[in-house]
Design a protein around this motif. Structure first.
Motif, short mmCIF file in Angstrom:
data_model
loop_
_atom_site.label_atom_id
_atom_site.label_comp_id
_atom_site.label_asym_id
_atom_site.label_seq_id
_atom_site.Cartn_x
_atom_site.Cartn_y
_atom_site.Cartn_z
N LEU A 33 13.37 30.78 114.48
CA LEU A 33 14.02 31.68 115.41
C LEU A 33 14.24 31.08 116.80
O LEU A 33 14.59 31.80 117.72
N GLU A 34 14.05 29.77 116.94
CA GLU A 34 14.34 29.14 118.22
C GLU A 34 15.81 29.35 118.54
O GLU A 34 16.65 29.42 117.63
N GLU B 121 -0.75 32.83 109.57
CA GLU B 121 -0.52 32.01 110.76
C GLU B 121 0.58 31.00 110.51
O GLU B 121 1.48 30.81 111.33
N LEU B 122 0.55 30.35 109.34
CA LEU B 122 1.58 29.37 109.01
C LEU B 122 2.95 30.03 108.88
O LEU B 122 3.95 29.51 109.38
N VAL B 123 3.01 31.20 108.26
CA VAL B 123 4.27 31.92 108.12
C VAL B 123 4.80 32.32 109.50
O VAL B 123 5.99 32.17 109.79
N ALA B 124 3.93 32.79 110.37
CA ALA B 124 4.34 33.19 111.72
C ALA B 124 4.88 31.98 112.50
O ALA B 124 5.92 32.08 113.16
N GLN B 125 4.20 30.84 112.42
CA GLN B 125 4.67 29.63 113.11
C GLN B 125 6.03 29.19 112.58
O GLN B 125 6.92 28.83 113.35
N THR B 126 6.18 29.22 111.26
CA THR B 126 7.45 28.82 110.65
C THR B 126 8.57 29.76 111.08
O THR B 126 9.67 29.32 111.42
N LEU B 127 8.30 31.04 111.07
CA LEU B 127 9.31 32.03 111.49
C LEU B 127 9.72 31.82 112.94
O LEU B 127 10.91 31.83 113.27
#
Length: 81
Positions: free
Chosen positions: A49-50, A39-45
């Motif tokens: 990618l904004e 979940e943390l990796v997905a949020q960071t990614l």
């Protein structure tokens, strides 16, 4: 870190460090349940990618490509001389 599965039906992924155990026979160095890390990796990614971050990354790649073209041109001129 490697992945192992625990819990009923081996359904819960767990990241664990096996290096010490494999190299020295000691116990596991560390382990953490994968869903929290994922979940943390997905949020960071997604944050990286904004759109504005993507534009910055593309601009940086364009600058690198231009620098490579410039260096290639310099080498070509040097070879001609």
């Amino acid at each position: 870190m490697t992945v192992r599965y625990s819990g009923p039906d081996s359904a819960c992924p767990v990241y664990c460090c096996l290096a010490d155990r494999n190299q020295t026979g000691s116990s596991l160095c560390q382990e953490v349940r994968a869903p929290a890390v994922d979940e943390l990796v997905a949020q960071t990614l997604l944050k990286v990618l904004e759109p504005d971050q993507i534009a910055i990354a593309i601009a940086a790649l364009d600058e690198i490509a231009e620098e490579i073209r410039s260096l290639e041109k310099q080498w070509a001129l040097r070879r001609e001389r």
